[in-house]
Design a protein around this motif. Structure first.
Motif, PDB file in Angstrom:
ATOM      1  N   VAL A  18      12.204 -10.201   1.692  1.00  0.00           N
ATOM      2  CA  VAL A  18      11.644  -9.081   0.901  1.00  0.00           C
ATOM      3  C   VAL A  18      10.148  -8.472   1.030  1.00  0.00           C
ATOM      4  O   VAL A  18      10.361  -7.386   1.060  1.00  0.00           O
ATOM      5  N   VAL A  19       9.324  -9.170   1.261  1.00  0.00           N
ATOM      6  CA  VAL A  19       7.974  -8.861   1.502  1.00  0.00           C
ATOM      7  C   VAL A  19       8.025  -8.110   2.827  1.00  0.00           C
ATOM      8  O   VAL A  19       7.361  -7.136   3.354  1.00  0.00           O
ATOM      9  N   GLY A  20       8.740  -8.559   3.853  1.00  0.00           N
ATOM     10  CA  GLY A  20       8.932  -7.932   5.139  1.00  0.00           C
ATOM     11  C   GLY A  20       9.487  -6.594   5.068  1.00  0.00           C
ATOM     12  O   GLY A  20       9.218  -5.571   5.714  1.00  0.00           O
ATOM     13  N   LEU A  21      10.384  -6.287   4.276  1.00  0.00           N
ATOM     14  CA  LEU A  21      11.098  -5.136   4.096  1.00  0.00           C
ATOM     15  C   LEU A  21      10.207  -4.088   3.332  1.00  0.00           C
ATOM     16  O   LEU A  21      10.132  -3.038   3.685  1.00  0.00           O
ATOM     17  N   LEU A  22       9.306  -4.715   2.444  1.00  0.00           N
ATOM     18  CA  LEU A  22       8.657  -3.911   1.796  1.00  0.00           C
ATOM     19  C   LEU A  22       7.224  -3.200   2.847  1.00  0.00           C
ATOM     20  O   LEU A  22       6.991  -2.078   2.612  1.00  0.00           O
ATOM     21  N   VAL A  23       6.763  -4.238   3.685  1.00  0.00           N
ATOM     22  CA  VAL A  23       5.903  -3.843   4.555  1.00  0.00           C
ATOM     23  C   VAL A  23       6.488  -3.011   5.516  1.00  0.00           C
ATOM     24  O   VAL A  23       5.955  -1.878   5.890  1.00  0.00           O
ATOM     25  N   GLY A  24       7.539  -3.265   6.258  1.00  0.00           N
ATOM     26  CA  GLY A  24       8.138  -2.568   7.434  1.00  0.00           C
ATOM     27  C   GLY A  24       9.010  -1.576   7.205  1.00  0.00           C
ATOM     28  O   GLY A  24       9.039  -0.699   7.839  1.00  0.00           O
ATOM     29  N   GLY A  25       9.910  -1.841   6.002  1.00  0.00           N
ATOM     30  CA  GLY A  25      11.186  -0.829   5.716  1.00  0.00           C
ATOM     31  C   GLY A  25      10.575   0.256   4.966  1.00  0.00           C
ATOM     32  O   GLY A  25      11.176   1.355   4.862  1.00  0.00           O
ATOM     33  N   ALA A  26       9.618   0.273   4.087  1.00  0.00           N
ATOM     34  CA  ALA A  26       9.170   1.419   3.269  1.00  0.00           C
ATOM     35  C   ALA A  26       7.893   1.860   3.521  1.00  0.00           C
ATOM     36  O   ALA A  26       6.658   1.731   2.717  1.00  0.00           O
ATOM     37  N   PRO A  27       7.320   1.883   4.665  1.00  0.00           N
ATOM     38  CA  PRO A  27       5.817   2.302   4.989  1.00  0.00           C
ATOM     39  C   PRO A  27       5.118   3.240   4.261  1.00  0.00           C
ATOM     40  O   PRO A  27       3.949   3.290   4.085  1.00  0.00           O
ATOM     41  N   ARG A  28       5.795   4.546   3.980  1.00  0.00           N
ATOM     42  CA  ARG A  28       5.409   5.558   3.673  1.00  0.00           C
ATOM     43  C   ARG A  28       5.270   5.567   1.998  1.00  0.00           C
ATOM     44  O   ARG A  28       5.114   6.597   1.333  1.00  0.00           O
ATOM     45  N   ALA A  29       5.998   4.512   1.629  1.00  0.00           N
ATOM     46  CA  ALA A  29       6.243   4.449  -0.001  1.00  0.00           C
ATOM     47  C   ALA A  29       4.736   4.310  -0.832  1.00  0.00           C
ATOM     48  O   ALA A  29       3.776   3.914  -0.003  1.00  0.00           O
ATOM     49  N   SER A  30       4.567   4.720  -1.734  1.00  0.00           N
ATOM     50  CA  SER A  30       3.217   4.738  -2.535  1.00  0.00           C
ATOM     51  C   SER A  30       2.915   3.246  -2.937  1.00  0.00           C
ATOM     52  O   SER A  30       3.534   2.259  -2.779  1.00  0.00           O
ATOM     53  N   GLY A  31       1.504   3.045  -3.125  1.00  0.00           N
ATOM     54  CA  GLY A  31       1.231   1.674  -3.380  1.00  0.00           C
ATOM     55  C   GLY A  31       1.709   1.182  -4.827  1.00  0.00           C
ATOM     56  O   GLY A  31       1.782   0.079  -4.757  1.00  0.00           O
ATOM     57  N   THR A  32       2.111   1.855  -5.695  1.00  0.00           N
ATOM     58  CA  THR A  32       2.687   1.472  -7.057  1.00  0.00           C
ATOM     59  C   THR A  32       3.890   1.100  -6.561  1.00  0.00           C
ATOM     60  O   THR A  32       4.483  -0.032  -7.293  1.00  0.00           O
ATOM     61  N   VAL A  33       4.712   1.753  -5.709  1.00  0.00           N
ATOM     62  CA  VAL A  33       6.026   0.879  -5.353  1.00  0.00           C
ATOM     63  C   VAL A  33       5.860  -0.449  -4.618  1.00  0.00           C
ATOM     64  O   VAL A  33       6.755  -1.224  -5.062  1.00  0.00           O
ATOM     65  N   HIS A  34       5.052  -0.592  -3.649  1.00  0.00           N
ATOM     66  CA  HIS A  34       4.916  -1.797  -3.179  1.00  0.00           C
ATOM     67  C   HIS A  34       4.422  -2.862  -4.036  1.00  0.00           C
ATOM     68  O   HIS A  34       4.922  -3.911  -4.066  1.00  0.00           O
ATOM     69  N   GLY A  35       3.508  -2.412  -4.994  1.00  0.00           N
ATOM     70  CA  GLY A  35       3.025  -3.375  -6.117  1.00  0.00           C
ATOM     71  C   GLY A  35       4.188  -3.855  -6.906  1.00  0.00           C
ATOM     72  O   GLY A  35       4.262  -5.013  -7.165  1.00  0.00           O
ATOM     73  N   VAL A  36       4.856  -2.946  -7.316  1.00  0.00           N
ATOM     74  CA  VAL A  36       6.046  -3.449  -8.272  1.00  0.00           C
ATOM     75  C   VAL A  36       6.974  -4.302  -7.536  1.00  0.00           C
ATOM     76  O   VAL A  36       7.546  -5.343  -7.885  1.00  0.00           O
ATOM     77  N   GLY A  37       7.429  -3.845  -6.454  1.00  0.00           N
ATOM     78  CA  GLY A  37       8.278  -4.553  -5.567  1.00  0.00           C
ATOM     79  C   GLY A  37       7.758  -5.989  -5.231  1.00  0.00           C
ATOM     80  O   GLY A  37       8.514  -7.093  -5.152  1.00  0.00           O
ATOM     81  N   ALA A  38       6.456  -6.262  -4.810  1.00  0.00           N
ATOM     82  CA  ALA A  38       5.998  -7.407  -4.821  1.00  0.00           C
ATOM     83  C   ALA A  38       5.747  -8.472  -6.400  1.00  0.00           C
ATOM     84  O   ALA A  38       6.216  -9.663  -6.218  1.00  0.00           O
ATOM     85  N   LEU A  39       5.757  -7.689  -7.239  1.00  0.00           N
ATOM     86  CA  LEU A  39       5.791  -8.377  -8.468  1.00  0.00           C
ATOM     87  C   LEU A  39       7.123  -8.664  -8.965  1.00  0.00           C
ATOM     88  O   LEU A  39       7.284  -9.994  -9.282  1.00  0.00           O
ATOM     89  N   LEU A  40       8.247  -8.049  -8.393  1.00  0.00           N
ATOM     90  CA  LEU A  40       9.415  -8.411  -8.898  1.00  0.00           C
ATOM     91  C   LEU A  40      10.142  -9.516  -7.692  1.00  0.00           C
ATOM     92  O   LEU A  40      10.646 -10.317  -8.174  1.00  0.00           O
ATOM     93  N   ALA A  41       9.437  -9.406  -6.564  1.00  0.00           N
ATOM     94  CA  ALA A  41       9.911 -10.375  -5.522  1.00  0.00           C
ATOM     95  C   ALA A  41       9.419 -11.887  -5.869  1.00  0.00           C
ATOM     96  O   ALA A  41      10.237 -12.799  -5.550  1.00  0.00           O
ATOM     97  N   VAL A  42       8.241 -12.064  -6.578  1.00  0.00           N
ATOM     98  CA  VAL A  42       7.823 -13.288  -7.058  1.00  0.00           C
ATOM     99  C   VAL A  42       8.813 -14.207  -7.826  1.00  0.00           C
ATOM    100  O   VAL A  42       8.757 -15.291  -7.654  1.00  0.00           O
ATOM    101  N   SER A  89       0.325  -5.918  -7.155  1.00  0.00           N
ATOM    102  CA  SER A  89       0.481  -6.946  -6.123  1.00  0.00           C
ATOM    103  C   SER A  89       0.062  -8.479  -6.540  1.00  0.00           C
ATOM    104  O   SER A  89       0.787  -9.436  -6.399  1.00  0.00           O
ATOM    105  N   TYR A  90      -1.133  -8.412  -6.901  1.00  0.00           N
ATOM    106  CA  TYR A  90      -1.874  -9.467  -7.223  1.00  0.00           C
ATOM    107  C   TYR A  90      -1.713 -10.144  -8.446  1.00  0.00           C
ATOM    108  O   TYR A  90      -1.887 -11.249  -8.711  1.00  0.00           O
ATOM    109  N   LEU A  91      -1.109  -9.479  -9.221  1.00  0.00           N
ATOM    110  CA  LEU A  91      -0.451  -9.879 -10.567  1.00  0.00           C
ATOM    111  C   LEU A  91       0.502 -10.850 -10.630  1.00  0.00           C
ATOM    112  O   LEU A  91       0.802 -11.864 -11.097  1.00  0.00           O
ATOM    113  N   ALA A  92       1.319 -10.670  -9.445  1.00  0.00           N
ATOM    114  CA  ALA A  92       2.236 -11.746  -9.036  1.00  0.00           C
ATOM    115  C   ALA A  92       1.728 -13.102  -8.756  1.00  0.00           C
ATOM    116  O   ALA A  92       2.264 -14.215  -9.181  1.00  0.00           O
ATOM    117  N   VAL A  93       0.538 -12.954  -7.992  1.00  0.00           N
ATOM    118  CA  VAL A  93       0.013 -14.166  -7.589  1.00  0.00           C
ATOM    119  C   VAL A  93      -0.796 -14.865  -8.932  1.00  0.00           C
ATOM    120  O   VAL A  93      -0.582 -16.177  -9.111  1.00  0.00           O
TER     121      VAL A  93
END
Length: 391
Positions: A18-42, A89-93
């Motif tokens: 999922v992290v790979g898809l967020l980084v490479g599959g949706a490169p033009r998405a906003s930072g909020t989308v990437h952060g929510v994705g990382a939070l859900l992926a954890v 993103s770091y809230l997941a950590v």
């Protein structure tokens, strides 16, 4: 266990995917989308964190850092969206960090906090803009501190619950030891007292009165057998309680003594040279087993004290079945309390403990006119079907 590990590793692999898809599959998405994705992926790391929490933290740090660093910034993305993406993103950590603080040993928790905070500060310091650097650093620090506090509170609550359970177990063990000590004392002290007196009588008359000596030996034999039977019942009960269950092959235990056995107790006491005048109230009825046993043990211990310390050949036992309480009284006209009398042994203490556990009252002491008196009042439960009056 193997299946659990397989599921955990499958979740870890899914997280990296999922992290790979967020980084490479949706490169033009906003930072909020990437952060929510990382939070859900954890959430995919839930199985791994229970078995290898430090490895899970490393995976979460790697994934969140890749989400923050990897996607190229969009020219149309606002600074607020970029900051929000870093925070999420770091809230997941921080969630994983809180779990580690709550469950792992102190040294591992300190290492995890130090590594997590260091990585977050370095990444945010490199990729945050100058005017937002301080704000992002403070937010990251507060989020890490909040997760650590939540973990510490959870740890303290769990340790407190463990301490309470340990205290309850210790109190239960102590109460059981006291109960066994009371039973053994009441059982053995009476019998040993009678045996000692009968043995003394037999040794004095064995040459001149053989018939009386034989009677004393028979009384010693009967008392010893009764005591051994009681000890055997107690030991069998303890062993069965230790195993947690009984087997069908085991013979049933004899019932515990009660007020119905007071006549036999009086006969044994009479054999030791103390005549017992037993009086019961006209209305007799069954009482709960714990009250029945405690009343019998109180009479037994009081008669033991009469035989061993009173120096008299007569005593009175009165048992009264009242409407609200059971009264037991043992009175003698002997020496009363002396330096070696009943007030200085464990018998009176055991009586008070028994009566106190049942919520009753006990009085034991010398009588004004001479002798000693033991009186116990044990509350009885209201009979079924009888309404309780309001007070």
């Amino acid at each position: 266990m193997t299946r659990t590990k397989a599921v955990a590793w499958a979740g870890g692999a899914s997280y990296l995917l999922v992290v790979g898809l967020l980084v490479g599959g949706a490169p033009r998405a906003s930072g909020t989308v990437h952060g929510v994705g990382a939070l859900l992926a954890v959430s995919l790391l839930a199985g791994v964190v229970r078995q290898m929490p430090l490895l899970t933290l490393a995976m979460a740090l790697f994934g969140s850092t890749a989400v923050v660093v990897g996607p190229p910034s969009s020219g149309h993305e606002s600074l607020a969206a970029s900051y929000q993406g870093q925070f999420l993103s770091y809230l997941a950590v921080d969630l994983v960090l809180g779990f580690i603080v709550a469950t792992c040993v102190k040294r591992a928790s300190i290492v995890a906090v130090a590594v997590s905070v260091t990585v977050q500060f370095l990444v945010i310091g490199v990729f945050a803009h100058g005017d937002g650097l301080a704000v992002n650093e403070v937010i990251a620090l507060l989020a890490s501190a909040a997760s650590c506090m939540a973990g510490l509170l959870s740890r303290e609550r769990r340790e407190h619950a463990v301490a309470l359970r340990a205290q309850e177990v210790a109190e239960a063990v102590t109460a059981e030891r006291l109960r066994i000590a009371r039973e053994l004392h009441d059982m053995v002290a009476h019998s040993i007292g009678i045996i000692a007196i009968q043995a003394g009588v037999g040794s004095r008359v064995i040459q001149t009165q053989p018939a009386e000596a034989r009677e004393a030996l028979r009384a010693i034999e009967a008392t010893s057998r009764d005591t051994l039977s009681g000890l055997r019942r107690t030991l069998v009960s303890l062993r069965q309680a230790d195993r947690g269950a009984t087997t069908p092959e085991q013979s049933p235990l004899a019932p515990s003594p009660g007020l119905a056995d007071v006549e036999r107790l009086a006969a044994a006491t009479a054999g030791a040279g103390v005549r017992v005048d037993l009086r019961r109230s006209e209305e007799q009825r069954p009482v709960p087993a714990d009250i029945d046993l405690s009343a019998y043990r109180i009479v037994q211990e009081a008669l033991t004290n009469v035989v061993r310390h009173a120096g008299t050949g007569h005593c009175r036992v009165a048992i009264d079945y009242g409407d609200e309480e059971l009264s037991v009284e043992v009175v003698d006209d002997g020496r009363g309390a002396t330096g070696n009398g009943p007030a200085h042994g464990f018998g009176i203490i055991g009586m008070r403990e028994r009566v106190g556990l049942l919520g009753g009252r006990l009085s034991a002491g010398p009588r004004p006119g001479g002798g000693f008196r033991v009186a116990a009042r044990l509350p009885l439960p209201a009979p079924i079907g009888v309404p309780v009056e309001a007070r």
